[in-house]
Write a protein that holds these residues in place. Sequence first.
Motif, PDB file in Angstrom:
ATOM      1  N   ILE B 228     110.385  96.173 117.899  1.00  0.00           N
ATOM      2  CA  ILE B 228     109.530  96.851 116.911  1.00  0.00           C
ATOM      3  C   ILE B 228     109.115  95.856 115.832  1.00  0.00           C
ATOM      4  CG2 ILE B 228     109.411  98.698 115.201  1.00  0.00           C
ATOM      5  CD1 ILE B 228     111.374 100.272 116.850  1.00  0.00           C
ATOM      6  N   PHE B 229     110.058  95.009 115.439  1.00  0.00           N
ATOM      7  CA  PHE B 229     109.749  93.997 114.428  1.00  0.00           C
ATOM      8  C   PHE B 229     108.641  93.072 114.920  1.00  0.00           C
ATOM      9  CE2 PHE B 229     110.670  89.664 112.779  1.00  0.00           C
ATOM     10  CZ  PHE B 229     110.260  89.898 111.476  1.00  0.00           C
ATOM     11  N   PHE B 230     108.789  92.578 116.147  1.00  0.00           N
ATOM     12  CA  PHE B 230     107.774  91.708 116.735  1.00  0.00           C
ATOM     13  C   PHE B 230     106.420  92.418 116.772  1.00  0.00           C
ATOM     14  CE2 PHE B 230     105.632  90.178 120.689  1.00  0.00           C
ATOM     15  CZ  PHE B 230     105.358  88.889 120.246  1.00  0.00           C
ATOM     16  N   GLY B 231     106.420  93.679 117.222  1.00  0.00           N
ATOM     17  CA  GLY B 231     105.176  94.453 117.288  1.00  0.00           C
ATOM     18  C   GLY B 231     104.558  94.649 115.911  1.00  0.00           C
ATOM     19  N   THR B 232     105.406  94.914 114.912  1.00  0.00           N
ATOM     20  CA  THR B 232     104.903  95.126 113.557  1.00  0.00           C
ATOM     21  C   THR B 232     104.233  93.864 113.014  1.00  0.00           C
ATOM     22  OG1 THR B 232     106.794  96.579 113.232  1.00  0.00           O
ATOM     23  CG2 THR B 232     105.540  96.011 111.283  1.00  0.00           C
ATOM     24  N   VAL B 233     104.915  92.729 113.191  1.00  0.00           N
ATOM     25  CA  VAL B 233     104.363  91.473 112.670  1.00  0.00           C
ATOM     26  C   VAL B 233     103.025  91.162 113.344  1.00  0.00           C
ATOM     27  CG1 VAL B 233     104.703  88.973 112.522  1.00  0.00           C
ATOM     28  CG2 VAL B 233     106.591  90.522 112.034  1.00  0.00           C
ATOM     29  N   MET B 234     102.990  91.260 114.676  1.00  0.00           N
ATOM     30  CA  MET B 234     101.756  90.920 115.395  1.00  0.00           C
ATOM     31  C   MET B 234     100.626  91.891 115.037  1.00  0.00           C
ATOM     32  SD  MET B 234     102.583  88.245 116.873  1.00  0.00           S
ATOM     33  CE  MET B 234     101.045  87.948 117.717  1.00  0.00           C
ATOM     34  N   THR B 235     100.944  93.192 114.960  1.00  0.00           N
ATOM     35  CA  THR B 235      99.922  94.177 114.634  1.00  0.00           C
ATOM     36  C   THR B 235      99.389  93.960 113.220  1.00  0.00           C
ATOM     37  OG1 THR B 235     101.121  95.728 116.052  1.00  0.00           O
ATOM     38  CG2 THR B 235      99.409  96.649 114.675  1.00  0.00           C
ATOM     39  N   ALA B 236     100.289  93.628 112.295  1.00  0.00           N
ATOM     40  CA  ALA B 236      99.857  93.386 110.911  1.00  0.00           C
ATOM     41  C   ALA B 236      98.924  92.181 110.848  1.00  0.00           C
ATOM     42  CB  ALA B 236     101.073  93.175 110.013  1.00  0.00           C
ATOM     43  N   ILE B 237      99.303  91.111 111.547  1.00  0.00           N
ATOM     44  CA  ILE B 237      98.479  89.891 111.536  1.00  0.00           C
ATOM     45  C   ILE B 237      97.086  90.178 112.081  1.00  0.00           C
ATOM     46  CG2 ILE B 237      98.184  87.625 112.602  1.00  0.00           C
ATOM     47  CD1 ILE B 237     101.171  87.198 112.381  1.00  0.00           C
ATOM     48  N   THR B 238      97.014  90.901 113.207  1.00  0.00           N
ATOM     49  CA  THR B 238      95.694  91.145 113.793  1.00  0.00           C
ATOM     50  C   THR B 238      94.895  92.156 112.971  1.00  0.00           C
ATOM     51  OG1 THR B 238      96.716  92.730 115.286  1.00  0.00           O
ATOM     52  CG2 THR B 238      96.278  90.555 116.174  1.00  0.00           C
ATOM     53  N   SER B 239      95.577  93.127 112.331  1.00  0.00           N
ATOM     54  CA  SER B 239      94.818  94.155 111.619  1.00  0.00           C
ATOM     55  C   SER B 239      94.148  93.579 110.373  1.00  0.00           C
ATOM     56  CB  SER B 239      95.712  95.341 111.260  1.00  0.00           C
ATOM     57  OG  SER B 239      96.646  94.971 110.288  1.00  0.00           O
ATOM     58  N   ILE B 294     105.870  86.481 105.783  1.00  0.00           N
ATOM     59  CA  ILE B 294     107.112  86.071 105.120  1.00  0.00           C
ATOM     60  C   ILE B 294     107.851  87.299 104.600  1.00  0.00           C
ATOM     61  CG2 ILE B 294     108.042  84.838 103.107  1.00  0.00           C
ATOM     62  CD1 ILE B 294     105.752  82.786 103.553  1.00  0.00           C
ATOM     63  N   LEU B 295     107.091  88.215 104.008  1.00  0.00           N
ATOM     64  CA  LEU B 295     107.693  89.455 103.492  1.00  0.00           C
ATOM     65  C   LEU B 295     108.396  90.224 104.610  1.00  0.00           C
ATOM     66  CD1 LEU B 295     107.792  91.419 100.943  1.00  0.00           C
ATOM     67  CD2 LEU B 295     105.906  92.612 102.045  1.00  0.00           C
ATOM     68  N   GLN B 296     107.726  90.298 105.773  1.00  0.00           N
ATOM     69  CA  GLN B 296     108.311  91.045 106.881  1.00  0.00           C
ATOM     70  C   GLN B 296     109.584  90.366 107.398  1.00  0.00           C
ATOM     71  OE1 GLN B 296     104.719  91.351 109.229  1.00  0.00           O
ATOM     72  NE2 GLN B 296     104.785  93.556 109.056  1.00  0.00           N
ATOM     73  N   PHE B 297     109.535  89.019 107.475  1.00  0.00           N
ATOM     74  CA  PHE B 297     110.729  88.309 107.921  1.00  0.00           C
ATOM     75  C   PHE B 297     111.865  88.493 106.922  1.00  0.00           C
ATOM     76  CE2 PHE B 297     108.249  86.307 111.181  1.00  0.00           C
ATOM     77  CZ  PHE B 297     109.197  85.992 112.128  1.00  0.00           C
ATOM     78  N   HIS B 298     111.485  88.599 105.637  1.00  0.00           N
ATOM     79  CA  HIS B 298     112.490  88.792 104.606  1.00  0.00           C
ATOM     80  C   HIS B 298     113.125  90.183 104.727  1.00  0.00           C
ATOM     81  CE1 HIS B 298     114.388  87.864 100.810  1.00  0.00           C
ATOM     82  NE2 HIS B 298     114.067  89.083 100.382  1.00  0.00           N
ATOM     83  N   MET B 299     112.254  91.182 104.988  1.00  0.00           N
ATOM     84  CA  MET B 299     112.744  92.561 105.042  1.00  0.00           C
ATOM     85  C   MET B 299     113.477  92.883 106.332  1.00  0.00           C
ATOM     86  SD  MET B 299     110.000  94.910 102.999  1.00  0.00           S
ATOM     87  CE  MET B 299     109.324  95.485 104.502  1.00  0.00           C
ATOM     88  N   GLN B 300     113.269  92.073 107.365  1.00  0.00           N
ATOM     89  CA  GLN B 300     113.859  92.432 108.665  1.00  0.00           C
ATOM     90  C   GLN B 300     115.384  92.492 108.594  1.00  0.00           C
ATOM     91  OE1 GLN B 300     114.109  89.819 111.943  1.00  0.00           O
ATOM     92  NE2 GLN B 300     113.741  87.983 110.767  1.00  0.00           N
ATOM     93  N   ARG B 301     115.997  91.731 107.669  1.00  0.00           N
ATOM     94  CA  ARG B 301     117.458  91.746 107.563  1.00  0.00           C
ATOM     95  C   ARG B 301     117.974  93.149 107.276  1.00  0.00           C
ATOM     96  NH1 ARG B 301     118.225  87.377 103.241  1.00  0.00           N
ATOM     97  NH2 ARG B 301     116.025  86.954 103.568  1.00  0.00           N
ATOM     98  N   LYS B 302     117.107  93.951 106.601  1.00  0.00           N
ATOM     99  CA  LYS B 302     117.531  95.302 106.218  1.00  0.00           C
ATOM    100  C   LYS B 302     117.514  96.269 107.393  1.00  0.00           C
ATOM    101  CE  LYS B 302     116.992  95.252 101.332  1.00  0.00           C
ATOM    102  NZ  LYS B 302     115.877  94.465 100.845  1.00  0.00           N
ATOM    103  N   TRP B 303     116.640  96.029 108.372  1.00  0.00           N
ATOM    104  CA  TRP B 303     116.494  97.070 109.396  1.00  0.00           C
ATOM    105  C   TRP B 303     116.501  96.583 110.836  1.00  0.00           C
ATOM    106  CZ3 TRP B 303     112.132  97.448 112.612  1.00  0.00           C
ATOM    107  CH2 TRP B 303     111.047  96.634 112.263  1.00  0.00           C
ATOM    108  N   VAL B 304     116.376  95.260 111.056  1.00  0.00           N
ATOM    109  CA  VAL B 304     116.357  94.792 112.436  1.00  0.00           C
ATOM    110  C   VAL B 304     117.769  94.437 112.869  1.00  0.00           C
ATOM    111  CG1 VAL B 304     115.422  93.123 114.040  1.00  0.00           C
ATOM    112  CG2 VAL B 304     114.016  93.954 112.171  1.00  0.00           C
ATOM    113  N   HIS B 305     118.141  94.971 114.033  1.00  0.00           N
ATOM    114  CA  HIS B 305     119.501  94.803 114.525  1.00  0.00           C
ATOM    115  C   HIS B 305     119.499  93.830 115.697  1.00  0.00           C
ATOM    116  CE1 HIS B 305     123.480  96.102 116.018  1.00  0.00           C
ATOM    117  NE2 HIS B 305     122.914  95.927 117.188  1.00  0.00           N
TER     118      HIS B 305
END
Lengths: 294, 308
Positions: B228-239, B294-305
């Motif tokens: 989901i993290f990977f999908g979120t980052v890629m979708t955000a970049i393209t959007s 960068i923000l997403q990579f920073h926040m991933q610690r909170k929710w990516v397992h």
Amino acid sequence: MTTDPTSRHPHSVSQHRHRLLRRIGSFASYTGLSLIALLFLFPFFWMVSNAVRSNAEVMAVPVRIFPEEYHWGTFVEAVVSLPFGTFLLNSFVVACGVTAIVIAVSCLSAYAFARLKFPGREGLLLTYLTTLMIPQVMLVIPLFLIVSKFGWINTYHGMILPVAFSSFGTFLLRQFILGIPKDLDEAAMMDGASRLRILVTVIIPLAMPAIGLLALFTFIAQWKSFLWPLIATSGVEMATLPLGLTLFQTQQGTAWNYIMAGATISMVPGVILAIVLQRVIYKGITVSSGFGGR
Amino acid sequence: MSQSAVAEVSLQPGRPRRFLKPETQTAMLFLLPSFLGFMVFMALPILASLALSFTNWQLISTPSFVGFQNYIRLFTVDPAFYTILRNTLFFAVEYLALNLVISLTLAVWISSLKRGKAIFRVIFFLPTFTPTIAASVVWLLIFTPDGLADTIIRALGLGLPNFLLSSSWAMQAIVLVTLWANVGYNVVMFNAALDLVPKHYLEAATIDGANAWQRFWRIRLPLISPTIFFGTVMTAITSLQIFDEVFAMTRGGPGSATATLGFAIYQKGFTNFQMGYASALAWVMFVMIMALTILQFHMQRKWVHYDD
């Protein structure tokens, strides 16, 4: 469908009811998802349905779901009267050209990054990776300047070369090659094979799943590509299919039925690839998202 | 590693002409095509774009250095800039949220089926394999005045205007088309990840009395969170780069209601020939993408397992 072991014990009222509920649930689940899927497919139906109407009927009020008369000849007329044949050819040349170069270049560089030791390897790989974040529109203006300086506007090489050096391909194949046992290289080396020979006869056959996925995604991405062909070409002779569709959209008295026929034609390769290769895509996405998530 | 290679070379005084080890030579040969392409079509354009953004080049004149003027003009003078920025962020936020909710829902739904998964995956994937412009012209026809969309809106008595003619609804049409065209990729990816969740985890949880909802939130969702993290980052970049749909359906209109950064860069550069100004806009986009990533990579610690 209900083959779970509990349902084999007969004559229990509660189990019977449980089984019934599951069947209803499963039926509802399939019905709901099928309805959503039909909604999803509807634009495709609308496209074909309007491609086979007369242009007057496309614009007619009120809207009819099915055509009053079927003009199957629109497909032929569209290809003959507008240069869709040229668009189709241009799209194929560009998509195949880019795919061939991406595969050749990525195989060589991926092998170098995965197997060969040289000073500055990690730094160079990291530099390649960083560029994956660069938005395409940022490169488009300078690329246009470079390509026009070379005199490449309105040429196939002008459309192909600037987009044919994918660091994504290098990275994807490198990850895959890293998973191939090194013993195989070493055995071939004992037999006196050169590095190029090892790459061609040992690594490439084993990396075929990843190469196939890269080829598929590159081809589709180029087939869909719009911004770079829009900028690297002018006029009708070098237009690709996506460009062709918009070229005729702005003309006076837009021939919607021809555009819909053109849109249908432009979709065919993608639909065939998606259906035929659905297993490959599914597996490939698992692999590529796996590495991306790490 | 690079130090040891250098050391080896310098420790061979007997063969001074042998500059590089054979392996290094092979590597350079193998990397040459990719490196040349990288320099000419990637590194050079990036530097050129940065340099251009500090000039006032309009294609016909000779470029002159204007320092930060383009950037200053963007943020202080140009009234359109904040509209463009707002449109881009509005699109990206709404599109990203809807894409994630819809793709996750469909992926979970598909993975719950016993048979027919492949058919549904292909159906939702089909638009992803369709040229965006072809998809956009079909939707353009759907949204044409008195067309299908208007007919449905009237029949349902929704009282909505024609989307593409309304400045408050045009962006919704762009979101809808982009969702239809792209949601399939995340559906297939999330579905693949869900199918990879080990069955015995779910069985163990069922035995412990967890219901379907709990199994989803406590087990499946955490286990697929890297995907989901990977999908979120890629979708955000393209959007943030949205262009094709805007170009084909609205050309930024009506007014400037759907003018996004991607479209503005194209328009400033290739319609108004303000290459310097357009390059400055492109760098604003790049900084936004970088910051968001960068923000997403920073926040991933909170929710990516990560299951290490």
